[in-house]
Design a protein around this motif. Sequence first.
Motif, PDB file in Angstrom:
ATOM      1  N   LYS A 182       0.858  -1.199   0.000  1.00 28.14           N
ATOM      2  CA  LYS A 182       0.000   0.000   0.000  1.00 28.14           C
ATOM      3  C   LYS A 182       0.890   1.244   0.000  1.00 28.14           C
ATOM      4  CE  LYS A 182      -4.315  -1.666   0.685  1.00 28.14           C
ATOM      5  NZ  LYS A 182      -5.532  -1.287  -0.079  1.00 28.14           N
ATOM      6  N   ASN A 184       1.056   5.764  -0.149  1.00 28.69           N
ATOM      7  CA  ASN A 184       0.405   7.064  -0.027  1.00 28.69           C
ATOM      8  C   ASN A 184       0.159   7.687  -1.393  1.00 28.69           C
ATOM      9  OD1 ASN A 184       2.569   7.105   2.565  1.00 28.69           O
ATOM     10  ND2 ASN A 184       0.443   7.629   3.043  1.00 28.69           N
ATOM     11  N   PRO A 231      -6.463   1.671  -7.028  1.00 28.98           N
ATOM     12  CA  PRO A 231      -7.135   1.703  -5.723  1.00 28.98           C
ATOM     13  C   PRO A 231      -6.739   0.575  -4.782  1.00 28.98           C
ATOM     14  CG  PRO A 231      -8.686   2.274  -7.450  1.00 28.98           C
ATOM     15  CD  PRO A 231      -7.417   1.835  -8.143  1.00 28.98           C
ATOM     16  N   ARG A 232      -6.390  -0.597  -5.306  1.00 30.96           N
ATOM     17  CA  ARG A 232      -5.988  -1.725  -4.457  1.00 30.96           C
ATOM     18  C   ARG A 232      -4.644  -1.483  -3.788  1.00 30.96           C
ATOM     19  NH1 ARG A 232      -4.567  -6.237  -6.454  1.00 30.96           N
ATOM     20  NH2 ARG A 232      -4.436  -5.734  -8.676  1.00 30.96           N
ATOM     21  N   VAL A 235      -3.446   3.645   0.024  1.00 34.23           N
ATOM     22  CA  VAL A 235      -4.089   3.785   1.324  1.00 34.23           C
ATOM     23  C   VAL A 235      -5.375   4.572   1.131  1.00 34.23           C
ATOM     24  CG1 VAL A 235      -1.874   3.742   2.527  1.00 34.23           C
ATOM     25  CG2 VAL A 235      -2.875   5.943   1.859  1.00 34.23           C
ATOM     26  N   ASP A 236      -6.269   4.543   2.101  1.00 35.05           N
ATOM     27  CA  ASP A 236      -7.495   5.333   1.996  1.00 35.05           C
ATOM     28  C   ASP A 236      -7.145   6.805   1.810  1.00 35.05           C
ATOM     29  OD1 ASP A 236      -9.038   3.087   2.301  1.00 35.05           O
ATOM     30  OD2 ASP A 236      -9.386   3.371   4.450  1.00 35.05           O
ATOM     31  N   GLY A 237      -7.709   7.419   0.788  1.00 27.47           N
ATOM     32  CA  GLY A 237      -7.403   8.817   0.505  1.00 27.47           C
ATOM     33  C   GLY A 237      -6.087   9.023  -0.207  1.00 27.47           C
ATOM     34  N   ASN A 260     -14.071   5.970  -9.384  1.00 28.79           N
ATOM     35  CA  ASN A 260     -14.520   6.675  -8.171  1.00 28.79           C
ATOM     36  C   ASN A 260     -13.429   7.466  -7.464  1.00 28.79           C
ATOM     37  OD1 ASN A 260     -17.237   5.654  -8.372  1.00 28.79           O
ATOM     38  ND2 ASN A 260     -16.448   3.681  -7.665  1.00 28.79           N
ATOM     39  N   ARG A 280      -7.734  11.398  -5.712  1.00 30.78           N
ATOM     40  CA  ARG A 280      -7.610  10.556  -4.507  1.00 30.78           C
ATOM     41  C   ARG A 280      -8.677   9.475  -4.530  1.00 30.78           C
ATOM     42  NH1 ARG A 280      -8.813  12.324  -0.033  1.00 30.78           N
ATOM     43  NH2 ARG A 280     -10.060  14.127  -0.665  1.00 30.78           N
ATOM     44  N   ASN A 281      -8.323   8.305  -3.962  1.00 30.43           N
ATOM     45  CA  ASN A 281      -9.296   7.209  -3.971  1.00 30.43           C
ATOM     46  C   ASN A 281     -10.194   7.265  -2.742  1.00 30.43           C
ATOM     47  OD1 ASN A 281      -7.402   6.356  -2.016  1.00 30.43           O
ATOM     48  ND2 ASN A 281      -7.796   4.214  -2.457  1.00 30.43           N
TER      49      ASN A 281
END
Length: 281
Positions: A182, A184, A231-232, A235-237, A260, A280-281
Amino acid sequence: MKTVTEVLKSATARLEVGAVENPRLDAEILLAHVLKWRRLSLYVDAEKTLPLESILRFNELVNRRLEGIPVAYLVGSKEFMGLSFAVNQNVLIPRPETEILTEFVGEYLRGLGGEVNFADLGVGSGAICISMLKFVKSARASAVDISNEALAVAKFNASKFHVEDRIKFFCGDLLKPLEGQKFNVIVSNPPYIPTLELKKLQIEVKLEPQLALDGGEDGLSFYRRIISDAPRFLVDGGLLAVEIGINQASAVRKLFEQENFVDVTILKDLSGIERIIAGRN
């Protein structure tokens, strides 16, 4: 024997006749390289007489420039973000517009604070990746390229700029070697020239590695893969940022939105061309 001024004047005239785009600049860069001088010294010592050996070596490089070989390959380096990167015919020559992508992502990473990590897909010479590591001291990088020859150049530059302890290299196809990790940020300057357009390129661009240029039938092949897979690996965002070709902004933006991504941003280069897309995801 000829002076610096005379040698430059003669070479510039030959390059002009050969329809080279920046004849005087190219002549100065090549002569400074041969003499191991800074370009400014060509003016300071303009009336200095040059040894025959230097003139012959310079004329040889001018001949090769007239054959279409890019200056960066002839001198073995290219300036990018204030750093002189080693380059050869296994890597794409760094472009000034790519500095916009590098600055944008570098500022984003700095803004996160603390330790951050990013992936550079299609690392080539390492210009993007290494520049960001130089200016974001808390960052670590994973650099991917499908070409072992390109990775060798990037590894050399990483060592040259003393960031080899903060970068891991992977030979493989885009995100495949990074499975399970993952980041940033994911950053990429992928191939984006439509296949049929390759034969219309300037001769010096044709001499750059086709792997780094051919973006498939519509030039968007790599964007589809990167944007759908990213996206995989974020990290979130997390941020995905890519360089794009002329008139590709609308199509690439749609790909971001289909996956998305939010806060999708388009940046223009100094010529007003839409050049960078990030989201950003």
